[in-house]
Scaffold this active site. Structure first.
Site, PDB file in Angstrom:
ATOM      1  N   GLY A  62       0.773  -1.238   0.000  1.00 11.44           N
ATOM      2  CA  GLY A  62       0.000   0.000   0.000  1.00 11.44           C
ATOM      3  C   GLY A  62       0.803   1.285   0.000  1.00 11.44           C
ATOM      4  O   GLY A  62       0.447   2.249  -0.669  1.00 11.44           O
ATOM      5  N   GLU A  70       3.859   4.426   6.085  1.00 14.19           N
ATOM      6  CA  GLU A  70       2.631   3.622   5.991  1.00 14.19           C
ATOM      7  C   GLU A  70       1.580   4.381   5.188  1.00 14.19           C
ATOM      8  O   GLU A  70       1.544   5.616   5.213  1.00 14.19           O
ATOM      9  CB  GLU A  70       2.064   3.367   7.393  1.00 14.19           C
ATOM     10  CG  GLU A  70       2.591   2.129   8.079  1.00 14.19           C
ATOM     11  CD  GLU A  70       1.962   0.844   7.544  1.00 14.19           C
ATOM     12  OE1 GLU A  70       1.469   0.840   6.401  1.00 14.19           O
ATOM     13  OE2 GLU A  70       1.988  -0.156   8.274  1.00 14.19           O
ATOM     14  N   ASP A  71       0.713   3.651   4.515  1.00 14.50           N
ATOM     15  CA  ASP A  71      -0.416   4.311   3.861  1.00 14.50           C
ATOM     16  C   ASP A  71      -1.541   4.539   4.858  1.00 14.50           C
ATOM     17  O   ASP A  71      -2.181   5.583   4.853  1.00 14.50           O
ATOM     18  CB  ASP A  71      -0.903   3.516   2.634  1.00 14.50           C
ATOM     19  CG  ASP A  71      -1.122   2.045   2.949  1.00 14.50           C
ATOM     20  OD1 ASP A  71      -0.719   1.591   4.037  1.00 14.50           O
ATOM     21  OD2 ASP A  71      -1.695   1.333   2.107  1.00 14.50           O
ATOM     22  N   ASP A 100      -4.632   1.391  11.101  1.00 17.00           N
ATOM     23  CA  ASP A 100      -5.993   0.989  11.464  1.00 17.00           C
ATOM     24  C   ASP A 100      -5.967   0.500  12.913  1.00 17.00           C
ATOM     25  O   ASP A 100      -6.072   1.290  13.847  1.00 17.00           O
ATOM     26  CB  ASP A 100      -6.412  -0.115  10.472  1.00 17.00           C
ATOM     27  CG  ASP A 100      -7.878  -0.457  10.550  1.00 17.00           C
ATOM     28  OD1 ASP A 100      -8.508  -0.178  11.576  1.00 17.00           O
ATOM     29  OD2 ASP A 100      -8.412  -1.026   9.581  1.00 17.00           O
ATOM     30  N   LYS A 155      -6.967   5.985  10.998  1.00 12.67           N
ATOM     31  CA  LYS A 155      -8.401   5.843  11.292  1.00 12.67           C
ATOM     32  C   LYS A 155      -8.672   6.228  12.736  1.00 12.67           C
ATOM     33  O   LYS A 155      -8.073   5.665  13.658  1.00 12.67           O
ATOM     34  CB  LYS A 155      -8.845   4.397  11.057  1.00 12.67           C
ATOM     35  CG  LYS A 155      -9.095   4.073   9.616  1.00 12.67           C
ATOM     36  CD  LYS A 155      -9.803   2.736   9.504  1.00 12.67           C
ATOM     37  CE  LYS A 155     -10.074   2.393   8.059  1.00 12.67           C
ATOM     38  NZ  LYS A 155     -10.689   1.060   7.936  1.00 12.67           N
ATOM     39  N   PHE A 186     -14.021   1.770   5.395  1.00 13.24           N
ATOM     40  CA  PHE A 186     -13.129   1.111   4.442  1.00 13.24           C
ATOM     41  C   PHE A 186     -12.771   2.092   3.315  1.00 13.24           C
ATOM     42  O   PHE A 186     -13.664   2.716   2.735  1.00 13.24           O
ATOM     43  CB  PHE A 186     -13.813  -0.136   3.881  1.00 13.24           C
ATOM     44  CG  PHE A 186     -12.955  -0.923   2.943  1.00 13.24           C
ATOM     45  CD1 PHE A 186     -11.753  -1.467   3.369  1.00 13.24           C
ATOM     46  CD2 PHE A 186     -13.332  -1.106   1.622  1.00 13.24           C
ATOM     47  CE1 PHE A 186     -10.945  -2.187   2.505  1.00 13.24           C
ATOM     48  CE2 PHE A 186     -12.530  -1.831   0.745  1.00 13.24           C
ATOM     49  CZ  PHE A 186     -11.339  -2.373   1.194  1.00 13.24           C
ATOM     50  N   VAL A 187     -11.481   2.227   3.032  1.00 12.68           N
ATOM     51  CA  VAL A 187     -11.047   3.177   1.998  1.00 12.68           C
ATOM     52  C   VAL A 187     -10.164   2.497   0.954  1.00 12.68           C
ATOM     53  O   VAL A 187      -9.459   1.525   1.255  1.00 12.68           O
ATOM     54  CB  VAL A 187     -10.281   4.386   2.613  1.00 12.68           C
ATOM     55  CG1 VAL A 187     -11.226   5.379   3.250  1.00 12.68           C
ATOM     56  CG2 VAL A 187      -9.220   3.945   3.619  1.00 12.68           C
ATOM     57  N   ASP A 190      -6.116  -0.955  -1.494  1.00 12.37           N
ATOM     58  CA  ASP A 190      -6.786  -1.837  -2.441  1.00 12.37           C
ATOM     59  C   ASP A 190      -8.157  -2.339  -2.003  1.00 12.37           C
ATOM     60  O   ASP A 190      -8.497  -2.352  -0.824  1.00 12.37           O
ATOM     61  CB  ASP A 190      -5.913  -3.071  -2.709  1.00 12.37           C
ATOM     62  CG  ASP A 190      -5.885  -4.009  -1.499  1.00 12.37           C
ATOM     63  OD1 ASP A 190      -5.501  -3.565  -0.397  1.00 12.37           O
ATOM     64  OD2 ASP A 190      -6.266  -5.178  -1.654  1.00 12.37           O
ATOM     65  N   ARG A 235      -5.627   0.200  -6.464  1.00  6.12           N
ATOM     66  CA  ARG A 235      -4.514   0.921  -5.828  1.00  6.12           C
ATOM     67  C   ARG A 235      -4.094   2.110  -6.689  1.00  6.12           C
ATOM     68  O   ARG A 235      -3.511   3.063  -6.199  1.00  6.12           O
ATOM     69  CB  ARG A 235      -3.299  -0.008  -5.654  1.00  6.12           C
ATOM     70  CG  ARG A 235      -3.518  -1.152  -4.678  1.00  6.12           C
ATOM     71  CD  ARG A 235      -2.180  -1.853  -4.436  1.00  6.12           C
ATOM     72  NE  ARG A 235      -2.332  -3.172  -3.853  1.00  6.12           N
ATOM     73  CZ  ARG A 235      -2.381  -3.422  -2.555  1.00  6.12           C
ATOM     74  NH1 ARG A 235      -2.309  -2.450  -1.684  1.00  6.12           N
ATOM     75  NH2 ARG A 235      -2.488  -4.656  -2.112  1.00  6.12           N
TER      76      ARG A 235
HETATM   77  C1  PRP Z   1      -2.499  -2.313   5.472  1.00  8.16           C
HETATM   78  C2  PRP Z   1      -1.673  -1.036   5.611  1.00  8.16           C
HETATM   79  C3  PRP Z   1      -0.921  -1.235   6.884  1.00  8.16           C
HETATM   80  C4  PRP Z   1      -1.838  -2.110   7.707  1.00  8.16           C
HETATM   81  C5  PRP Z   1      -2.547  -1.252   8.709  1.00  8.16           C
HETATM   82  O1  PRP Z   1      -1.765  -3.234   4.778  1.00  8.16           O
HETATM   83  O2  PRP Z   1      -0.815  -0.846   4.515  1.00  8.16           O
HETATM   84  O3  PRP Z   1       0.318  -1.871   6.672  1.00  8.16           O
HETATM   85  O4  PRP Z   1      -2.766  -2.710   6.816  1.00  8.16           O
HETATM   86  O5  PRP Z   1      -3.427  -1.997   9.501  1.00  8.16           O
HETATM   87  P1  PRP Z   1      -3.270  -2.166  11.068  1.00  8.16           P
HETATM   88  O6  PRP Z   1      -3.033  -0.812  11.674  1.00  8.16           O
HETATM   89  O7  PRP Z   1      -4.615  -2.761  11.464  1.00  8.16           O
HETATM   90  O8  PRP Z   1      -2.155  -3.115  11.334  1.00  8.16           O
HETATM   91  P2  PRP Z   1      -2.338  -4.610   4.212  1.00  8.16           P
HETATM   92  O9  PRP Z   1      -2.047  -5.665   5.237  1.00  8.16           O
HETATM   93  O10 PRP Z   1      -3.769  -4.447   3.810  1.00  8.16           O
HETATM   94  O11 PRP Z   1      -1.439  -4.906   2.955  1.00  8.16           O
HETATM   95  P3  PRP Z   1      -1.308  -4.114   1.565  1.00  8.16           P
HETATM   96  O12 PRP Z   1      -0.645  -2.787   1.892  1.00  8.16           O
HETATM   97  O13 PRP Z   1      -0.462  -4.965   0.717  1.00  8.16           O
HETATM   98  O14 PRP Z   1      -2.697  -3.919   1.017  1.00  8.16           O
END
Ligand code: PRP
Length: 184
Positions: A51, A106-107, A110, A138, A159-160, A166, A172
């Site tokens: 991400g 980080e993107d 959560d 969030k 959810f975004v 994604d 993405r």
């Molecule tokens: C997402 C995002 C963070 C993580 C945040 O990645 O990029 O790394 O989740 O969530 P958290 O605070 O609950 O730990 P994801 O696992 O969806 O992988 P991706 O970036 O490949 O989509």
């Protein structure tokens, strides 16, 4: 990908939350802040795949200081929309972080479990300093106490997708952030 007001996919409807202009402006501001704080140093910007790759690419190009880049990949949500809670390392760091100024990119934050896991893992490698930047955080979603040093936008717990985020691995490459507004 062209910016539309609404995205419909499967039985879901997404609407624009942060448009391209707002995104770019905020990315520039974050880059300026980081450049000021790290003047005279060369931080390693560590993107969390997949991400954060798009945000990282834009962020470092707006920075006025030198930096290095590296990527890691930790266990993902898969196709689920909520975090599974368990974290494992899929691709480890390539750079030696010992004695370095590390900035994790980080993107989205959560539950905060990824950040908590990464903080522990990176601190065990003895960096000189460690900070976190996240484009999105969030509100009220964190399950653990956490400190994010640079935050792009605080958003509602919805959810975004887009700009790296994604839906079932696609979308993405949308040039804006969209939030889920309706499930039919
Ligand atoms: C997402 C995002 C963070 C993580 C945040 O990645 O990029 O790394 O989740 O969530 P958290 O605070 O609950 O730990 P994801 O696992 O969806 O992988 P991706 O970036 O490949 O989509």
């Amino acid at each position: 990908m062209k910016v539309e007001k609404v995205i419909e996919i499967d039985n879901l409807r997404f609407e624009i939350l942060i448009d391209t202009e707002r995104l770019q402006r905020r990315v520039r501001e974050l880059a300026e802040e980081i450049s000021r704080d790290y003047q005279g140093r060369i931080p390693i910007m560590v993107g969390v795949l997949n991400g954060a790759s798009i945000f990282l690419a834009d962020l470092i190009r707006e920075m006025s200081i030198d930096c290095e880049m590296d990527f890691i990949k930790i266990s993902s949500y898969g196709n689920a929309r909520v975090s599974s809670g368990e974290i494992t390392m899929i691709k480890d760091f390539s750079a030696d972080l010992h004695g370095r100024d590390v900035i994790v990119v980080e993107d989205i934050v959560d539950s905060g479990l990824s950040v908590q896991y990464l903080r522990r893992r990176i601190n065990s490698l003895k960096p000189s300093s460690l900070k976190f930047v996240s484009l999105l955080v969030k509100k009220g979603a964190a399950k653990v106490e956490l400190k994010i040093d640079y935050i792009g936008f605080e958003i509602e717990n919805r959810f975004v997708i887009g700009y790296g985020l994604d839906y079932k691995q696609i979308k993405r490459n949308l040039n804006a952030i969209y939030q889920l507004v309706e499930e039919k």
